[in-house]
Design a protein around this motif. Structure first.
Motif, PDB file in Angstrom:
ATOM      1  N   ASN A 108      57.422  38.626  12.007  1.00 55.48           N
ATOM      2  CA  ASN A 108      56.392  39.403  12.703  1.00 55.48           C
ATOM      3  C   ASN A 108      56.114  40.717  11.986  1.00 55.48           C
ATOM      4  O   ASN A 108      54.958  41.141  11.864  1.00 55.48           O
ATOM      5  CB  ASN A 108      56.791  39.673  14.157  1.00 55.48           C
ATOM      6  N   TYR A 109      57.166  41.342  11.512  1.00 57.27           N
ATOM      7  CA  TYR A 109      57.003  42.599  10.779  1.00 57.27           C
ATOM      8  C   TYR A 109      56.179  42.378   9.512  1.00 57.27           C
ATOM      9  O   TYR A 109      55.228  43.113   9.236  1.00 57.27           O
ATOM     10  CB  TYR A 109      58.373  43.187  10.436  1.00 57.27           C
ATOM     11  N   LEU A 110      56.515  41.355   8.763  1.00 60.91           N
ATOM     12  CA  LEU A 110      55.788  41.059   7.530  1.00 60.91           C
ATOM     13  C   LEU A 110      54.339  40.666   7.824  1.00 60.91           C
ATOM     14  O   LEU A 110      53.426  41.043   7.089  1.00 60.91           O
ATOM     15  CB  LEU A 110      56.500  39.971   6.739  1.00 60.91           C
ATOM     16  N   LYS A 111      54.127  39.937   8.901  1.00 60.36           N
ATOM     17  CA  LYS A 111      52.767  39.556   9.296  1.00 60.36           C
ATOM     18  C   LYS A 111      51.949  40.807   9.638  1.00 60.36           C
ATOM     19  O   LYS A 111      50.794  40.932   9.241  1.00 60.36           O
ATOM     20  CB  LYS A 111      52.828  38.611  10.491  1.00 60.36           C
ATOM     21  N   ASN A 112      52.542  41.728  10.367  1.00 60.31           N
ATOM     22  CA  ASN A 112      51.832  42.937  10.797  1.00 60.31           C
ATOM     23  C   ASN A 112      51.588  43.935   9.674  1.00 60.31           C
ATOM     24  O   ASN A 112      50.620  44.684   9.713  1.00 60.31           O
ATOM     25  CB  ASN A 112      52.579  43.619  11.946  1.00 60.31           C
TER      26      ASN A 112
ATOM     27  N   SER B 102      67.942  54.324  11.122  1.00 52.24           N
ATOM     28  CA  SER B 102      68.140  55.760  10.929  1.00 52.24           C
ATOM     29  C   SER B 102      67.890  56.156   9.479  1.00 52.24           C
ATOM     30  O   SER B 102      67.974  55.324   8.573  1.00 52.24           O
ATOM     31  CB  SER B 102      69.554  56.182  11.341  1.00 52.24           C
ATOM     32  N   ILE B 103      67.576  57.435   9.315  1.00 51.61           N
ATOM     33  CA  ILE B 103      67.419  58.036   7.991  1.00 51.61           C
ATOM     34  C   ILE B 103      68.330  59.250   7.945  1.00 51.61           C
ATOM     35  O   ILE B 103      68.230  60.135   8.790  1.00 51.61           O
ATOM     36  CB  ILE B 103      65.962  58.475   7.735  1.00 51.61           C
ATOM     37  N   ASN B 104      69.218  59.266   6.980  1.00 52.93           N
ATOM     38  CA  ASN B 104      70.083  60.421   6.767  1.00 52.93           C
ATOM     39  C   ASN B 104      69.596  61.089   5.486  1.00 52.93           C
ATOM     40  O   ASN B 104      69.841  60.594   4.389  1.00 52.93           O
ATOM     41  CB  ASN B 104      71.544  59.998   6.658  1.00 52.93           C
ATOM     42  N   GLY B 105      68.883  62.190   5.635  1.00 56.89           N
ATOM     43  CA  GLY B 105      68.309  62.874   4.486  1.00 56.89           C
ATOM     44  C   GLY B 105      66.853  63.202   4.736  1.00 56.89           C
ATOM     45  O   GLY B 105      66.363  63.119   5.863  1.00 56.89           O
ATOM     46  N   ASP B 106      66.169  63.540   3.685  1.00 56.19           N
ATOM     47  CA  ASP B 106      64.789  63.995   3.747  1.00 56.19           C
ATOM     48  C   ASP B 106      63.822  62.815   3.891  1.00 56.19           C
ATOM     49  O   ASP B 106      63.777  61.925   3.049  1.00 56.19           O
ATOM     50  CB  ASP B 106      64.484  64.776   2.467  1.00 56.19           C
ATOM     51  N   PHE B 107      63.028  62.825   4.958  1.00 56.59           N
ATOM     52  CA  PHE B 107      62.059  61.767   5.207  1.00 56.59           C
ATOM     53  C   PHE B 107      61.067  61.625   4.047  1.00 56.59           C
ATOM     54  O   PHE B 107      60.715  60.522   3.650  1.00 56.59           O
ATOM     55  CB  PHE B 107      61.301  62.056   6.503  1.00 56.59           C
ATOM     56  N   PHE B 108      60.614  62.749   3.488  1.00 60.46           N
ATOM     57  CA  PHE B 108      59.649  62.683   2.395  1.00 60.46           C
ATOM     58  C   PHE B 108      60.262  62.070   1.134  1.00 60.46           C
ATOM     59  O   PHE B 108      59.564  61.450   0.336  1.00 60.46           O
ATOM     60  CB  PHE B 108      59.048  64.054   2.106  1.00 60.46           C
ATOM     61  N   ASN B 109      61.548  62.229   0.972  1.00 59.35           N
ATOM     62  CA  ASN B 109      62.236  61.550  -0.121  1.00 59.35           C
ATOM     63  C   ASN B 109      62.121  60.036   0.049  1.00 59.35           C
ATOM     64  O   ASN B 109      61.914  59.309  -0.915  1.00 59.35           O
ATOM     65  CB  ASN B 109      63.704  61.974  -0.157  1.00 59.35           C
ATOM     66  N   VAL B 110      62.227  59.579   1.278  1.00 58.64           N
ATOM     67  CA  VAL B 110      62.085  58.155   1.569  1.00 58.64           C
ATOM     68  C   VAL B 110      60.681  57.678   1.178  1.00 58.64           C
ATOM     69  O   VAL B 110      60.498  56.553   0.733  1.00 58.64           O
ATOM     70  CB  VAL B 110      62.383  57.859   3.056  1.00 58.64           C
TER      71      VAL B 110
ATOM     72  N   GLY C 116      60.470  50.894  -0.883  1.00 55.24           N
ATOM     73  CA  GLY C 116      61.462  50.192  -0.082  1.00 55.24           C
ATOM     74  C   GLY C 116      60.923  49.039   0.725  1.00 55.24           C
ATOM     75  O   GLY C 116      61.667  48.341   1.391  1.00 55.24           O
ATOM     76  N   CYS C 117      59.628  48.845   0.707  1.00 51.55           N
ATOM     77  CA  CYS C 117      58.964  47.765   1.466  1.00 51.55           C
ATOM     78  C   CYS C 117      59.198  47.862   2.967  1.00 51.55           C
ATOM     79  O   CYS C 117      59.367  46.854   3.650  1.00 51.55           O
ATOM     80  CB  CYS C 117      59.379  46.389   0.951  1.00 51.55           C
ATOM     81  N   TYR C 118      59.201  49.094   3.510  1.00 53.96           N
ATOM     82  CA  TYR C 118      59.298  49.198   4.961  1.00 53.96           C
ATOM     83  C   TYR C 118      58.319  50.159   5.594  1.00 53.96           C
ATOM     84  O   TYR C 118      58.384  50.370   6.795  1.00 53.96           O
ATOM     85  CB  TYR C 118      60.715  49.506   5.448  1.00 53.96           C
ATOM     86  N   HIS C 119      57.394  50.734   4.856  1.00 54.33           N
ATOM     87  CA  HIS C 119      56.371  51.613   5.454  1.00 54.33           C
ATOM     88  C   HIS C 119      56.980  52.590   6.456  1.00 54.33           C
ATOM     89  O   HIS C 119      56.635  52.581   7.639  1.00 54.33           O
ATOM     90  CB  HIS C 119      55.309  50.790   6.156  1.00 54.33           C
ATOM     91  N   ALA C 120      57.869  53.434   5.979  1.00 59.11           N
ATOM     92  CA  ALA C 120      58.540  54.388   6.863  1.00 59.11           C
ATOM     93  C   ALA C 120      57.537  55.213   7.660  1.00 59.11           C
ATOM     94  O   ALA C 120      57.796  55.596   8.801  1.00 59.11           O
ATOM     95  CB  ALA C 120      59.445  55.308   6.049  1.00 59.11           C
ATOM     96  N   GLU C 121      56.374  55.473   7.063  1.00 62.77           N
ATOM     97  CA  GLU C 121      55.367  56.303   7.725  1.00 62.77           C
ATOM     98  C   GLU C 121      54.468  55.520   8.674  1.00 62.77           C
ATOM     99  O   GLU C 121      53.660  56.100   9.399  1.00 62.77           O
ATOM    100  CB  GLU C 121      54.504  57.027   6.679  1.00 62.77           C
ATOM    101  N   LYS C 122      54.613  54.204   8.705  1.00 58.89           N
ATOM    102  CA  LYS C 122      53.773  53.379   9.580  1.00 58.89           C
ATOM    103  C   LYS C 122      54.652  52.552  10.513  1.00 58.89           C
ATOM    104  O   LYS C 122      55.146  53.063  11.508  1.00 58.89           O
ATOM    105  CB  LYS C 122      52.857  52.484   8.737  1.00 58.89           C
TER     106      LYS C 122
END
Length: 91
Positions: free
Chosen positions: A40-44, A68-76, A54-60
């Motif tokens: 479902n994630y890949l379809k969406n 979880s993210i340990n560290g700077d989000f913009f680095n991700v 990273g193939c996970y669209h952290a911003e979407k």
């Protein structure tokens, strides 16, 4: 349900000399997902996911797969933004 690290770096050069550089490390922990959730994630996300760090669209839709993210989000997202802005404020 596993963790991995993202390392991003950036440099600023002036007249062939490096005048600033930064390396940031962030740790991403992914959620435990079943095959249906992954599908479902890949379809969406569609083909755009392949051009995402990273193939996970952290911003979407990333929060669906990121626990979880340990560290700077913009680095991700692929750029050590806060260290760069700090550098810019000093020049």
């Amino acid at each position: 349900g596993k963790k991995h690290q993202i390392i991003s770096g950036a440099s600023v050069c002036y007249k062939n000399k490096q005048i600033w550089s930064s390396q940031q490390i962030s740790t991403i922990e992914l959620r435990k997902l079943n095959q249906t959730q992954i599908n479902n994630y890949l379809k969406n996300t569609g083909k755009d996911i392949l051009s995402s760090v990273g193939c996970y669209h952290a911003e979407k839709l990333g929060p669906q797969v990121i626990k979880s993210i340990n560290g700077d989000f913009f680095n991700v997202l692929g750029f050590p933004l806060f260290p760069f802005l700090s550098f810019l404020s000093k020049v």
